[in-house]
Write an enzyme that holds these catalytic residues in place. Structure first.
Site, PDB file in Angstrom:
ATOM      1  N   TYR A 490     -11.745 -11.506   5.043  1.00 51.38           N
ATOM      2  CA  TYR A 490     -10.702 -11.284   6.052  1.00 51.38           C
ATOM      3  C   TYR A 490     -10.151 -12.631   6.528  1.00 51.38           C
ATOM      4  CZ  TYR A 490      -8.131  -9.332   9.981  1.00 51.38           C
ATOM      5  OH  TYR A 490      -7.123  -8.981  10.853  1.00 51.38           O
ATOM      6  N   SER A 571      -5.060  -5.881   5.519  1.00 48.92           N
ATOM      7  CA  SER A 571      -4.268  -6.441   6.603  1.00 48.92           C
ATOM      8  C   SER A 571      -4.182  -7.966   6.438  1.00 48.92           C
ATOM      9  CB  SER A 571      -4.854  -6.028   7.956  1.00 48.92           C
ATOM     10  OG  SER A 571      -3.929  -6.192   8.990  1.00 48.92           O
ATOM     11  N   ASP A 662       2.251   3.335   8.325  1.00 43.95           N
ATOM     12  CA  ASP A 662       1.655   2.087   8.813  1.00 43.95           C
ATOM     13  C   ASP A 662       2.725   1.369   9.626  1.00 43.95           C
ATOM     14  OD1 ASP A 662       0.457  -0.319   9.342  1.00 43.95           O
ATOM     15  OD2 ASP A 662      -0.214  -0.693   7.298  1.00 43.95           O
ATOM     16  N   HIS A 704      -2.244   2.423   9.206  1.00 41.47           N
ATOM     17  CA  HIS A 704      -2.891   1.144   8.926  1.00 41.47           C
ATOM     18  C   HIS A 704      -4.376   1.311   8.590  1.00 41.47           C
ATOM     19  CE1 HIS A 704      -2.652  -3.171   8.838  1.00 41.47           C
ATOM     20  NE2 HIS A 704      -3.656  -3.311   9.662  1.00 41.47           N
TER      21      HIS A 704
END
Length: 734
Positions: A490, A571, A662, A704
C-alpha cells in the site's frame, strides 16, 4: 475491429477493442504540453464510454473463461468463507451490539443482547433491504440508554449515505431520512433528542442522480444537528466554512454529554484542527439555534493543521488527547480548557514503538495499544499519571478493535493474524491481575494453521533502509524459485498493513503452492509519521523503490522467479502497482491493480480526490507537477522492448479492477490506464511483443470496496486469482 496481437500461450491471441484517441486534447502544465487522448472516458454517462466498458467486460470474460482454476477457486473460497463471523461488541445502556454473519450472508447482520450472557436477537438485517445484497450499513450510532439506533445506508458501494432511525425497544422505524450524507459520523446528544452528522449540499440534478457514479468534486462539507421526528430541511447548521470549501467536519459529543468537539480535516493527512462548544452553557439549548440556524459558538482550541489530536477522555474541562504534536510516534497529553496554553505530557513518545490508540476504561485507567516492528503490544495505564499498570499478553498479529467504556471494568478486544481467523478477548480490569479470556473465537472448518508458517524479514531498500515484510507459505515449500508468489503493498496516507486473516490467500497457499507476502513500505504508518513522510510528496518514489526491493528479495532468496511473481494493491496500492509495472516490467509475471489512482495530474478534480494532495501534491503547483509526471502510471506507459533493446521484455499479465459506483477513486482512472496500455503495448504496432493480456475487470453495483456483498467478494477473488494462476503457470493441488 481492433488490431490483433498474436500472443503465445497461455492465453492465446486477444482481439483488443478500438478506443478512439482524441489527439486534440492537450494540457499545458507550467509550460509542459501533456496529451490526454482518452479524456472522453472521464464522462461515465457518455454512450461512447459505456460502449468501451461493455467491450472490455466481454474481452475480460473471454480471458477468464480460459482460466482453468476459476471454478475450483470459487468453490474452495466459498467453502472456507462459509463460517460464522463476529465483530467486537460495543455497549450502550445495558445492551451489547455487534455484527454477525452466519457464513455466506450477503451483508453482516446487526444483533443486540442484554449483557454479555444474554440471548442475541436481530436488530437490523441489511439483507432484507435489497434482493441482491448491494444495500449495506455504513456508519451507525446507538443513543444513550440504547433508546434509538441511527444508521446509514449505502447503495452499490457508494460513499453516499442516507441516515435512518429505529426505535431499539420495538424495532420500529422512525420517519427520519437524511440524504446526501458523506464522510460522516453520527453522534447523539445525551438527551436522545437528536444527533450531529455531516453532509454536502445537494448536487446539481440531485433529484435524478444515480448517487455513486457522478464525478463532481465534493466541497462545502457542513455539520448539522437533527432533531428526531423533524424534516431534514429543519436541521440546525452547526458549522460551515465557505472560505475553505475543501475542509471536512466531524462532530463528536464527549462521554459526559457536555461538550461537542469539532474535528476539522483538510485532507487525509494525520493533522486536524480542534474546536469545542460547551453545550451546557447554551442559554436556550440547541433548540435556540433552530431559529437563527447556527453556527454554534465554538471555541478554537487548536486552529492550525500541524498535528493530529484525538480525544481520549475528559473530566469536565480537563481533556486527555492522543497526538503526534512534536511526537512522530505519538504521545498522550492533557490540557485544561481553562488554561489552553498549558499542555502536559501524560505518556511521552516511545522512540521504538508507535502509540496506536488509547481508550479510557474502569474509571481512571486506559488501555493503550502500541505497534513495534509491525507487532501489537497492549498495556493498561493510569489515565491521570500515565504510569504502567499491566501488560496484556497478545500474539503476533493485529488488534482490530477495542471496545470499552470509562464506567465499565470490562474490555473486549478483537484480534486476528495471518493464521488466526479471529478471537474476541474479554478482560476484566477490576481485578488485581487481569487476564485475557476468550469471549468468542472464530473457527474455519477445513483450515489447519499448522500447515503454514509465517516469516518476517527486513529487506534493504535502494537507500539501505530496512523494509519489514511478512512471508506466509506452506511448511514444506522449498526455496528453489519454483513457487508462485503474491506480493501485496500500500504505502501511503499513514496506513499500516498488519497481519490479518484472508480466506482467498489461504487457498492460494494451500492449493497453488504460493507464498503470499505483505511489504510494509514507506508512506504507511508502521513506524510513525517520519515513516509516512518518507514516502509522501516529493518522496513518493521511495514507495516504489521499497516495493521493487521487496520483489527483488523474493527472487534472490529463492521464494520465486519474476515470471512467477504477482504484485497486488488497491487504491493508493493500485497506484503502487501501476507505477511499478512501468518502472520494472521485467520483474513481474502478473499485476492486479484494484481501484488505482492512475492519473496523477487530474485526480484532484473528481469527488474527494482533492483530499489526497497532502500525500501526492497537486499538478496545479509547478514543483509538484514535476515529481508527479515522473511516476504517474497513466503518463509513463512505455514499450519495454524499446527501452531495453536486445533484452526483449514485455509487461506482466495485467488486470485493472474498478467498479461503476466507486465514487472515491472514480473508474476513469482505470479506464484511461486500460486504454493507454492496450494502445501503446498492443494496438499501435503489428505483431507486438506484448503477448501477456492487458484487461480490466469492471464491476456493476459496487464501489471502492466497502459494503460489497459476500458473493461479489468471492467472485472477484476467484476471477483475479485464477487470472494470476494462469499467468504464472500455477497448477492446482488438492
Amino acid at each position: 475491429m481492433g488490431s490483433l496481437c498474436v500472443p503465445e500461450e497461455p492465453f492465446g491471441p486477444l482481439q483488443y477493442p478500438n478506443a478512439r484517441r482524441d489527439e486534440s486534447v492537450v494540457d499545458d502544465y507550467h509550460g509542459v504540453k501533456v496529451a490526454d487522448p482518452y479524456r472522453w472516458l472521464e464522462d461515465p454517462d457518455a454512450e461512447e464510454a459505456k460502449e468501451f466498458v461493455q467491450k472490455q467486460v466481454a474481452l475480460t470474460e473471454s480471458v477468464l473463461g480460459k482460466c482453468e482454476t476459476r471454478g475450483k477457486l470459487r468453490q474452495k473460497i466459498t467453502e472456507l468463507f462459509d463460517h460464522p463471523r463476529y465483530t467486537v461488541p460495543f455497549k450502550r445502556g445495558n445492551k451489547y451490539f455487534y455484527f454477525h454473519n452466519t457464513g455466506l450472508q450477503a451483508q453482516n447482520v446487526l444483533y443486540m443482547q442484554d449483557g454479555l450472557d444474554g440471548k442475541p436477537e436481530v436488530l437490523l438485517d441489511p439483507n432484507t433491504l435489497s434482493e441482491d445484497g448491494t444495500v449495506s450499513l455504513k456508519a451507525l450510532s446507538v443513543s444513550e440508554e440504547a433508546k434509538y439506533l441511527a444508521y446509514g445506508l449505502s447503495s452499490s458501494g457508494s460513499d453516499w449515505v442516507t441516515i435512518k432511525v429505529m426505535r431499539v425497544e420495538d424495532k420500529t422505524g422512525e420517519p427520519d431520512a437524511l440524504a446526501w450524507v458523506k464522510f460522516s459520523d453520527i453522534s447523539w446528544t445525551h438527551d436522545s433528542k437528536g444527533f450531529f452528522y455531516s453532509r454536502y449540499p445537494v448536487p446539481k440534478d440531485g433529484e435524478n442522480l444515480d448517487a455513486g457514479i457522478e464525478t463532481s468534486v465534493n466541497v462545502h462539507h457542513e455539520l448539522y444537528y437533527h432533531f428526531l421526528g423533524t424534516n431534514q430541511s429543519e436541521d440546525i447548521l452547526c458549522w460551515r466554512d465557505p472560505e475553505n470549501p475543501k475542509h471536512m467536519f466531524t462532530g463528536s459529543v464527549t462521554d459526559d454529554g457536555k461538550y461537542l468537539l469539532l474535528f476539522i480535516d483538510e485532507g487525509c493527512g494525520p493533522v486536524n484542527k480542534l474546536y469545542y462548544c460547551d453545550m451546557s452553557a447554551l442559554p436556550e439549548g440547541l433548540e435556540g439555534f433552530g431559529v437563527r440556524n447556527g453556527p454554534l459558538p465554538f471555541v478554537k482550541l487548536i486552529d492550525q493543521f500541524d498535528a493530529r489530536y484525538l480525544a481520549v477522555a475528559n473530566d469536565d474541562s480537563l481533556f486527555t488527547f492522543l497526538t503526534n504534536k512534536d511526537a512522530p510516534k505519538y504521545k498522550i497529553v492533557r490540557v485544561d480548557l481553562k488554561e489552553p496554553s498549558r499542555w502536559i505530557d501524560v505518556v511521552p513518545e516511545d522512540e521504538k514503538a508507535v502509540l496506536e490508540s488509547a481508550c479510557a476504561v474502569n474509571g481512571n485507567q486506559m488501555i493503550v495499544s502500541y505497534m513495534s516492528e509491525v507487532k501489537y503490544v497492549l498495556q493498561v495505564r493510569d489515565l491521570k499519571t500515565g504510569s504502567m499498570l499491566h501488560k496484556l499478553p497478545i500474539d503476533i498479529g493485529t488488534v482490530y478493535g477495542i471496545s470499552a467504556r470509562r464506567e465499565d471494568s470490562t474490555v473486549l478486544i478483537g484480534f486476528t493474524s495471518f493464521l488466526t481467523p479471529g478471537v474476541i478477548y474479554q478482560c476484566n480490569l477490576g481485578i488485581e491481575f487481569p487476564k485475557m479470556n476468550i469471549f468468542r473465537e472464530i473457527s474455519v472448518p477445513g483450515f489447519d494453521r499448522l500447515e503454514l508458517k509465517i516469516n518476517q524479514v527486513f529487506v534493504p531498500s535502494k537507500d539501505g533502509t530496512k523494509i519489514p515484510m511478512f512471508i506466509v507459505g506452506e511448511n514444506n515449500n522449498k526455496l528453489d524459485g519454483s513457487h508462485p508468489c503474491l506480493l501485496y503493498g500500500y504505502g501511503g496516507f499513514n496506513v499500516s498493513l498488519t497481519p490479518s486473516f484472508s480466506v482467498s490467500r489461504i487457498v492460494l497457499a494451500r492449493h497453488l503452492g504460493a507464498f503470499f507476502c505483505i511489504a510494509n513500505i514507506r508512506g504507511g504508518g508502521e513506524y510513525g509519521e517520519e515513516w509516512h513522510k518518507a514516502g509522501a510528496l516529493s518522496n513518493k518514489q521511495t514507495c516504489f523503490d521499497d516495493f521493487i526491493s521487496a520483489a527483488e528479495y523474493l527472487v534472490s532468496s529463492g521464494y520465486t522467479r519474476p515470471e512467477k511473481l504477482c504484485i497486488e494493491g488497491g487504491s493508493n496500492g493500485g497506484l503502487l502497482v501501476g507505477a511499478c509495472i512501468n518502472q520494472r516490467p521485467d520483474l513481474f509475471g502478473c499485476a492486479l491493480a484494484h481501484v488505482g489512482v492512475m492519473d496523477m495530474l487530474r485526480f484532484h478534480k473528481f469527488t474527494i480526490g482533492h483530499a489526497w494532495t497532502c500525500d501526492f501534491g497537486c499538478s496545479d503547483k509547478e514543483e509538484d507537477f514535476h515529481w508527479l509526471i515522473k511516476y504517474s502510471p497513466l503518463h509513463n506507459v512505455r514499450r519495454p522492448w524499446e527501452q531495453h533493446p536486445g533484452g526483449l521484455t514485455q509487461y506482466a499479465s495485467t488486470m485493472l479492477l474498478t467498479a461503476d459506483h466507486d465514487d472515491r477513486v472514480v473508474p476513469l482512472h482505470s479506464l484511461k490506464m486500460l486504454a493507454t496500455m492496450q494502445y501503446v503495448l498492443c494496438k499501435s504496432l503489428e505483431n507486438s511483443p506484448q503477448t501477456n493480456p492487458i484487461i480490466g475487470r469492471i464491476e456493476c453495483k459496487a464501489g471502492h470496496g466497502c459494503g460489497r456483498p459476500t458473493n461479489k467478494l468471492i467472485d472477484e477473488a476467484a476471477d483475479r486469482y485464477s487470472f494470476m494462476a494462469k499467468a504464472l503457470g500455477a497448477t492446482w493441488v488438492e
